[in-house]
Design a protein around this motif. Structure first.
Motif, PDB file in Angstrom:
ATOM      1  N   PHE A 119       0.845  -1.198   0.000  1.00  0.00           N
ATOM      2  CA  PHE A 119       0.000   0.000   0.000  1.00  0.00           C
ATOM      3  C   PHE A 119       0.877   1.243   0.000  1.00  0.00           C
ATOM      4  O   PHE A 119       1.258   1.739   1.054  1.00  0.00           O
ATOM      5  CB  PHE A 119      -0.956  -0.046   1.194  1.00  0.00           C
ATOM      6  CG  PHE A 119      -1.924  -1.191   1.094  1.00  0.00           C
ATOM      7  CD1 PHE A 119      -3.041  -1.084   0.287  1.00  0.00           C
ATOM      8  CD2 PHE A 119      -1.683  -2.388   1.750  1.00  0.00           C
ATOM      9  CE1 PHE A 119      -3.929  -2.146   0.151  1.00  0.00           C
ATOM     10  CE2 PHE A 119      -2.567  -3.464   1.624  1.00  0.00           C
ATOM     11  CZ  PHE A 119      -3.686  -3.340   0.822  1.00  0.00           C
TER      12      PHE A 119
ATOM     13  N   ALA B  46      -0.020   4.002  -1.795  1.00  0.00           N
ATOM     14  CA  ALA B  46      -0.802   5.193  -2.148  1.00  0.00           C
ATOM     15  C   ALA B  46      -0.849   6.181  -0.989  1.00  0.00           C
ATOM     16  O   ALA B  46      -0.802   5.794   0.175  1.00  0.00           O
ATOM     17  CB  ALA B  46      -2.225   4.787  -2.535  1.00  0.00           C
TER      18      ALA B  46
ATOM     19  N   PRO C 135     -12.166   5.251   4.790  1.00  0.00           N
ATOM     20  CA  PRO C 135     -11.712   3.938   5.260  1.00  0.00           C
ATOM     21  C   PRO C 135     -10.190   3.865   5.184  1.00  0.00           C
ATOM     22  O   PRO C 135      -9.582   4.475   4.302  1.00  0.00           O
ATOM     23  CB  PRO C 135     -12.348   2.965   4.262  1.00  0.00           C
ATOM     24  CG  PRO C 135     -12.641   3.776   3.048  1.00  0.00           C
ATOM     25  CD  PRO C 135     -12.924   5.167   3.541  1.00  0.00           C
TER      26      PRO C 135
ATOM     27  N   PHE D 170       3.137   1.811   4.049  1.00  0.00           N
ATOM     28  CA  PHE D 170       4.133   2.882   4.042  1.00  0.00           C
ATOM     29  C   PHE D 170       3.816   3.847   5.171  1.00  0.00           C
ATOM     30  O   PHE D 170       2.668   3.962   5.594  1.00  0.00           O
ATOM     31  CB  PHE D 170       4.131   3.637   2.705  1.00  0.00           C
ATOM     32  CG  PHE D 170       5.007   2.988   1.675  1.00  0.00           C
ATOM     33  CD1 PHE D 170       4.675   1.756   1.140  1.00  0.00           C
ATOM     34  CD2 PHE D 170       6.176   3.604   1.252  1.00  0.00           C
ATOM     35  CE1 PHE D 170       5.493   1.142   0.205  1.00  0.00           C
ATOM     36  CE2 PHE D 170       6.999   3.005   0.316  1.00  0.00           C
ATOM     37  CZ  PHE D 170       6.654   1.775  -0.211  1.00  0.00           C
TER      38      PHE D 170
ATOM     39  N   LYS E  72       2.804   2.276  14.013  1.00  0.00           N
ATOM     40  CA  LYS E  72       1.834   2.116  12.913  1.00  0.00           C
ATOM     41  C   LYS E  72       1.698   0.653  12.502  1.00  0.00           C
ATOM     42  O   LYS E  72       0.615   0.173  12.204  1.00  0.00           O
ATOM     43  CB  LYS E  72       2.287   2.976  11.728  1.00  0.00           C
ATOM     44  CG  LYS E  72       1.255   3.081  10.632  1.00  0.00           C
ATOM     45  CD  LYS E  72       1.562   4.235   9.681  1.00  0.00           C
ATOM     46  CE  LYS E  72       1.402   5.577  10.381  1.00  0.00           C
ATOM     47  NZ  LYS E  72       1.760   6.706   9.505  1.00  0.00           N
TER      48      LYS E  72
END
Ligand code: C5P
Length: 391
Positions: free
Chosen positions: A265, A267, A299, A319, A333
């Motif tokens: 991911f 984006a 989301p 990321f 995270k």
């Protein structure tokens, strides 16, 4: 870097074969085209020669005099028939050899990929259905056809697969890389969140890092679905690209692409979107204060996929763009979102939109500090680590 023999048979979709040749060459392959008599009615030999940079064969007896159909059949790593007409598929199923294309198809020992294109009624005909069954049983690979509007005023399955999709299938068949047989979903670019019909909220993500990762994974033999927001960078060759605008569309596209062995991911998804999107453009009212925009939470695609009970990819990579305390924030995270790895970017410099990146790979085992590298090189290293991990 393979040698492809491309057979173009008679279909209105034959013009797409030129784009396929362009993409295949960009991916490093050499293409030798063969036009059937039908194919030559839709694309010219000159156009095909120009785009392929190769000699175009269209006549069994001329080819015989030049190199011989057996040599033509033996040379390629893969024979691709795109578009493959109903007639060509029927001849293949029956083992006919009445022109150069069918003779080569009968003589070749290379794997064969067909991309059918025809009218939906012809595709659905029991004769075609039986022919496809015969070819599949013989190990012929098939890509498409797709469902959608046709040149005729009708719609249904029969459209030639898009050139990028055909190339992805080619790469999959040729792949001998460590990721061959694996499917990886990658997100890339920004999202756009509508304010009204003409305005949106977005960010400066260029899509460079995500697109480079998709290309690097494909280069290792993976089948890659790249779900991308609006970007200016070109589509990577050999990758299936799904274009979306909003975060919610991106989540839906990622879910539709599952199952996957891994998901990356990259984006820059908008965390918030305007809560109420009217159907009319918001007007400037003289004398009145500017309107406020109320935001609502989008989301979290990474967290949603990482925490799925079913069809969770074996490896989920997120990321984290941070300007301070890069590694502790990334470790936090990783736990919070439930993903396996976090690629932590230090974005205190000019990373957003730039060509270089300084990253730390945070895994359960610990933290690796990578030097400042071009985004392409970050992508190659990450793809190699993914291959290692899935092995
Ligand atoms: O929470 P943050 O936005 O910093 O997390 C970044 C990571 O989460 C990136 O991998 C990004 O692609 C992903 N993400 C997501 N959906 C969101 C927000 C972030 O997939 N709504």
């Amino acid at each position: 870097m393979a040698h492809l023999l491309l057979i173009v048979s008679g279909s209105v979709a034959a013009y797409k074969a030129l784009e396929l040749v362009r993409l295949a060459r960009r991916a490093g392959h050499a293409v030798t085209p063969i036009l059937t008599a039908g194919g030559a009615r839709f694309v010219t030999k000159e156009a095909m020669a120009g785009i392929s940079g190769a000699r175009v064969h269209d006549d069994l007896w001329a080819a015989e005099a030049e190199i011989g159909h057996i040599r033509l059949a033996r040379a390629p790593d893969l024979v691709v028939a795109a578009p493959a007409s109903a007639d060509l598929l029927a001849k293949m199923a029956a083992g006919l050899a009445d022109d150069l294309a069918t003779t080569v198809l009968l003589a070749t020992r290379a794997p064969v990929l067909v991309a059918p294109a025809m009218n939906p009624a012809m595709w659905a005909h029991p004769a075609t259905v039986a022919n496809m069954k015969t070819l599949a049983a013989r190990g012929v690979a098939v890509v498409g056809p797709e469902d959608g509007p046709m040149a005729e005023p009708e719609s249904g399955p029969g459209r030639l697969a898009e050139p990028a999709t055909i190339l992805a299938a080619i790469q999959g068949l040729l792949a001998s890389g460590p990721l061959s047989g694996r499917h990886v979903v990658v997100t890339s670019g920004p999202t756009q969140e509508a304010i009204d019909p003409v305005r949106y909220i977005a960010n400066r993500s260029s899509g460079r890092q995500g697109h480079a990762i998709a290309a690097a994974l494909a280069a290792l033999g993976a089948r890659v679905t790249l779900v991308s927001g609006p970007v200016a960078v070109p589509d990577p060759a050999g990758v299936t690209v799904v274009r979306i605008e909003s975060a919610r569309d991106m989540l839906a596209a990622v879910e539709a692409a599952l199952p996957a062995d891994a998901a990356v991911f990259a984006a820059a998804v908008a965390d918030f979107r305007p809560a109420d999107v009217g159907t009319q453009k918001i007007k400037k009212v003289p004398g009145a204060p500017p309107p406020g925009i109320t935001l609502t939470l989008n989301p979290d695609i990474l967290a949603t996929i990482a925490q799925r009970q079913v069809q969770r990819p074996a490896l989920v990579v997120g990321f984290a763009a941070e300007t301070e305390n890069v590694v502790p924030h990334a470790q936090d995270k990783r736990r919070r979102k439930g993903c396996d790895w976090i690629v932590a970017n230090d974005v205190s410099g000019d990373v957003m939109g730039g060509v270089e990146n300084t990253v730390h790979l945070v895994t359960e085992a610990g933290v690796e500090d990578w030097p400042r590298l071009p985004k392409d090189e970050v992508a190659r290293r990450l793809a190699a680590r993914i291959a290692e991990s899935l092995d």
